[in-house]
Scaffold this motif. Structure first.
Motif, PDB file in Angstrom:
ATOM      1  N   TRP A  54      12.628  48.529 -25.933  1.00 33.72           N
ATOM      2  CA  TRP A  54      12.246  47.970 -27.238  1.00 33.72           C
ATOM      3  C   TRP A  54      13.367  47.131 -27.825  1.00 33.72           C
ATOM      4  O   TRP A  54      13.122  46.048 -28.395  1.00 33.72           O
ATOM      5  CB  TRP A  54      11.859  49.089 -28.209  1.00 33.72           C
ATOM      6  CG  TRP A  54      10.444  49.548 -28.065  1.00 33.72           C
ATOM      7  CD1 TRP A  54       9.995  50.740 -27.593  1.00 33.72           C
ATOM      8  CD2 TRP A  54       9.274  48.778 -28.390  1.00 33.72           C
ATOM      9  NE1 TRP A  54       8.628  50.782 -27.582  1.00 33.72           N
ATOM     10  CE2 TRP A  54       8.148  49.595 -28.079  1.00 33.72           C
ATOM     11  CE3 TRP A  54       9.050  47.504 -28.905  1.00 33.72           C
ATOM     12  CZ2 TRP A  54       6.834  49.168 -28.268  1.00 33.72           C
ATOM     13  CZ3 TRP A  54       7.751  47.073 -29.091  1.00 33.72           C
ATOM     14  CH2 TRP A  54       6.659  47.889 -28.782  1.00 33.72           C
ATOM     15  N   ILE A  55      14.596  47.582 -27.688  1.00 32.54           N
ATOM     16  CA  ILE A  55      15.743  46.827 -28.205  1.00 32.54           C
ATOM     17  C   ILE A  55      15.877  45.491 -27.484  1.00 32.54           C
ATOM     18  O   ILE A  55      16.093  44.448 -28.107  1.00 32.54           O
ATOM     19  CB  ILE A  55      17.031  47.665 -28.057  1.00 32.54           C
ATOM     20  CG1 ILE A  55      17.006  48.837 -29.037  1.00 32.54           C
ATOM     21  CG2 ILE A  55      18.271  46.800 -28.290  1.00 32.54           C
ATOM     22  CD1 ILE A  55      18.081  49.867 -28.774  1.00 32.54           C
ATOM     23  N   ILE A  58      12.832  43.199 -28.658  1.00 36.42           N
ATOM     24  CA  ILE A  58      12.954  42.684 -30.026  1.00 36.42           C
ATOM     25  C   ILE A  58      14.150  41.742 -30.152  1.00 36.42           C
ATOM     26  O   ILE A  58      14.033  40.639 -30.701  1.00 36.42           O
ATOM     27  CB  ILE A  58      13.084  43.851 -31.025  1.00 36.42           C
ATOM     28  CG1 ILE A  58      11.799  44.697 -31.044  1.00 36.42           C
ATOM     29  CG2 ILE A  58      13.385  43.321 -32.433  1.00 36.42           C
ATOM     30  CD1 ILE A  58      11.926  45.984 -31.823  1.00 36.42           C
ATOM     31  N   GLY A  59      15.303  42.164 -29.643  1.00 34.88           N
ATOM     32  CA  GLY A  59      16.509  41.342 -29.769  1.00 34.88           C
ATOM     33  C   GLY A  59      16.376  39.996 -29.100  1.00 34.88           C
ATOM     34  O   GLY A  59      16.742  38.962 -29.671  1.00 34.88           O
ATOM     35  N   ASN A  60      15.825  39.970 -27.892  1.00 36.43           N
ATOM     36  CA  ASN A  60      15.709  38.707 -27.173  1.00 36.43           C
ATOM     37  C   ASN A  60      14.531  37.861 -27.638  1.00 36.43           C
ATOM     38  O   ASN A  60      14.554  36.635 -27.485  1.00 36.43           O
ATOM     39  CB  ASN A  60      15.631  38.969 -25.668  1.00 36.43           C
ATOM     40  CG  ASN A  60      16.969  39.366 -25.093  1.00 36.43           C
ATOM     41  OD1 ASN A  60      17.871  38.542 -24.959  1.00 36.43           O
ATOM     42  ND2 ASN A  60      17.126  40.639 -24.772  1.00 36.43           N
ATOM     43  N   ALA A 197      19.906  49.038 -35.672  1.00 36.75           N
ATOM     44  CA  ALA A 197      20.171  47.693 -36.199  1.00 36.75           C
ATOM     45  C   ALA A 197      21.383  47.063 -35.533  1.00 36.75           C
ATOM     46  O   ALA A 197      21.405  45.870 -35.229  1.00 36.75           O
ATOM     47  CB  ALA A 197      20.370  47.745 -37.710  1.00 36.75           C
ATOM     48  N   ILE A 200      20.343  45.803 -32.074  1.00 33.92           N
ATOM     49  CA  ILE A 200      19.636  44.522 -32.140  1.00 33.92           C
ATOM     50  C   ILE A 200      20.611  43.391 -32.407  1.00 33.92           C
ATOM     51  O   ILE A 200      20.534  42.305 -31.805  1.00 33.92           O
ATOM     52  CB  ILE A 200      18.552  44.549 -33.243  1.00 33.92           C
ATOM     53  CG1 ILE A 200      17.477  45.606 -32.932  1.00 33.92           C
ATOM     54  CG2 ILE A 200      17.902  43.168 -33.389  1.00 33.92           C
ATOM     55  CD1 ILE A 200      16.649  45.320 -31.723  1.00 33.92           C
ATOM     56  N   THR A 201      21.558  43.622 -33.319  1.00 36.23           N
ATOM     57  CA  THR A 201      22.574  42.618 -33.629  1.00 36.23           C
ATOM     58  C   THR A 201      23.397  42.276 -32.399  1.00 36.23           C
ATOM     59  O   THR A 201      23.726  41.118 -32.148  1.00 36.23           O
ATOM     60  CB  THR A 201      23.501  43.117 -34.748  1.00 36.23           C
ATOM     61  OG1 THR A 201      22.730  43.349 -35.923  1.00 36.23           O
ATOM     62  CG2 THR A 201      24.588  42.096 -35.070  1.00 36.23           C
ATOM     63  N   PHE A 204      21.237  40.155 -30.038  1.00 35.02           N
ATOM     64  CA  PHE A 204      21.140  38.814 -30.618  1.00 35.02           C
ATOM     65  C   PHE A 204      22.486  38.101 -30.519  1.00 35.02           C
ATOM     66  O   PHE A 204      22.558  36.925 -30.159  1.00 35.02           O
ATOM     67  CB  PHE A 204      20.716  38.938 -32.093  1.00 35.02           C
ATOM     68  CG  PHE A 204      20.136  37.686 -32.682  1.00 35.02           C
ATOM     69  CD1 PHE A 204      18.799  37.611 -33.025  1.00 35.02           C
ATOM     70  CD2 PHE A 204      20.931  36.566 -32.925  1.00 35.02           C
ATOM     71  CE1 PHE A 204      18.254  36.454 -33.574  1.00 35.02           C
ATOM     72  CE2 PHE A 204      20.403  35.409 -33.476  1.00 35.02           C
ATOM     73  CZ  PHE A 204      19.055  35.352 -33.802  1.00 35.02           C
ATOM     74  N   ILE A 388      19.502  44.275 -39.803  1.00 32.24           N
ATOM     75  CA  ILE A 388      19.790  43.387 -38.674  1.00 32.24           C
ATOM     76  C   ILE A 388      20.449  42.107 -39.187  1.00 32.24           C
ATOM     77  O   ILE A 388      19.792  41.207 -39.713  1.00 32.24           O
ATOM     78  CB  ILE A 388      18.499  43.066 -37.901  1.00 32.24           C
ATOM     79  CG1 ILE A 388      17.833  44.368 -37.436  1.00 32.24           C
ATOM     80  CG2 ILE A 388      18.799  42.165 -36.707  1.00 32.24           C
ATOM     81  CD1 ILE A 388      16.467  44.174 -36.819  1.00 32.24           C
TER      82      ILE A 388
END
Length: 419
Positions: A54-55, A58-60, A197, A200-201, A204, A388
């Motif tokens: 999931w990370i 969402i991140g990509n 968070a 995800i950061t 990203f 995020i």
């Protein structure tokens, strides 16, 4: 200006535009990078396999959408991010973007140069004294394709990207055998912890600097579809694959770097080939980005000279220990770079309605208060956000810029007083 200089201060003309595969290979070669695997390795020891997927997703997806949005703007204008920055930050104010983006790219170049020297010394069991000389050799050697220009970047990537995909496939296949099937990954418990968070950061942040400057190649695309699809392919799928490979290696072998994983699996020759292909295809793109920012900062079209100077700076930073600063560097990138791209996109859509005038046909202020103020507010919001950070920076900076543009347009124009 000759095409070999790649139009550092002007739009790419239609005659120099490239097709789908040329653009895709260059961008994929850029995103296939060791540091992204290291970030994935950190995530692999901090989350369950299901949470990890999931990370990565969402991140990509956030990263790919952000980079693809900028790619369309680059295709439409033929300009890269540092040149587009003049519209929203002003002639002199755009040097802020030059400095921030140039600094991050030279940081990546230093990290990559140190990485290959250190790993090669360890892999081949060379004396430690070889490390610094190898950094110098690779620091200048990897800039050769960037010095030549887009054509050399594309040629190297067309060879390296398929090879790296094959090497990754071999490693994942062997890893699945060693663990007793990929389904066994879900049984591995995390040994560390990290806020969702922050994860995800990190995803990203691994390539948000590259995503912001991928416009250096998406501006060469023949169509908007090519620009957007190839950028999504590179930053959503390509970067996501690198994060997954790093996490995969850390979960099974306690090694994030696929080179170390391949060595653990007994594939020494493939490990060496993967090391060179992985680092070189990103290093040349990275120093190319630095040269683009440097040309705009100094208002010079001597891209090749700036490329060599950048390689020298990156090599010095590598020798003095940039290698040990990766994770804080990623968090920093994820905080302060996204607002630049967000404001560029907001300027393109809200101020110019997707049709900005040519840079040589418009009078720009030295400093644009709307753009600079929006950047300051967006960066501050990202820095202090408990959520995020990159997403907060993008939304806040774009919103503030659009609001300031509306306020400025609503103000009555002062009429000259009668004499």
């Amino acid at each position: 200006m000759s095409q070999t200089n790649d139009y550092p201060l002007s739009a790419v003309p239609q005659s120099a535009r490239k097709g789908f595969w040329s653009t895709a290979f260059v961008l994929l070669g850029f995103t296939f990078f060791t540091s992204t695997m290291w970030a994935g390795g950190t995530l692999g020891t901090s989350f369950s396999f299901g949470e990890l997927l999931w990370i990565i997703l969402i991140g990509n997806l956030l990263l790919g959408s952000y980079a693809a949005g900028l790619a369309y703007v680059a295709y439409k204008t033929g300009l890269n991010s540092v040149l587009l920055g003049r519209y929203c930050f002003g002639e002199q104010g755009s040097k802020l973007a030059d400095f921030v983006l140039g600094f991050t790219q030279i940081g990546w170049y230093a990290w990559g140069t140190a990485t290959i020297a250190i790993i090669l010394v360890k892999l081949l069991e060379l004396p430690e004294a070889y490390t610094t000389p190898l950094m110098i050799v690779f620091g200048f050697g990897f800039c050769i394709t960037a010095f030549i220009g887009y054509q050399a970047l594309a040629l190297l990537s067309k060879i390296s990207v398929p090879a790296m995909l094959a090497f990754i496939g071999i490693s994942i296949y062997q890893g699945s055998i060693d663990i007793g099937g990929l389904a066994q990954l879900s049984n591995i418990s995390p040994t560390d912890s990290m806020p969702f968070a922050a994860a995800i950061t990190m995803v990203f942040g691994t390539f948000v600097s590259g995503g912001t400057q991928a416009t250096n190649w998406s501006r060469f695309a023949k169509s908007g579809r090519i620009a957007v699809v190839t950028t999504l392919l590179a930053f959503f799928i390509g970067n996501g694959l690198m994060v997954f490979v790093g996490a995969f290696g850390a979960m099974i072998y306690q090694q994030a770097d696929i080179v170390d994983v391949l060595v653990a699996q007994g594939f020494i020759l493939i490990a060496v080939l993967m090391l060179f292909a992985n680092i070189w295809t990103t290093q040349d793109n990275t120093i190319y980005n630095f040269a683009a920012a440097g040309c705009n900062l100094l208002r010079t079209d001597k891209r090749r000279t700036i490329t060599v100077v950048g390689a020298a700076i990156g090599t010095v930073l590598a020798v003095f220990g940039m290698y040990n600063m990766l994770i804080p560097f990623l968090i920093l990138l994820g905080t302060f770079i996204p607002p630049i791209g967000a404001i560029i996109m907001a300027d393109f859509w809200f101020k110019h309605r997707s049709n900005p005038p040519s840079l040589d046909k418009i009078k720009l202020p030295a400093f644009d208060a709307c753009g600079l103020s929006a950047y300051a507010v967006g960066s501050a919001a990202a820095y202090f956000s408990p959520w995020i950070a990159p997403l907060v920076g993008i939304v806040v900076s774009a919103s503030v810029y659009a609001l300031l543009l509306y306020i400025r347009s609503a103000q009555p124009v002062a009429k000259p007083s009668a004499s």
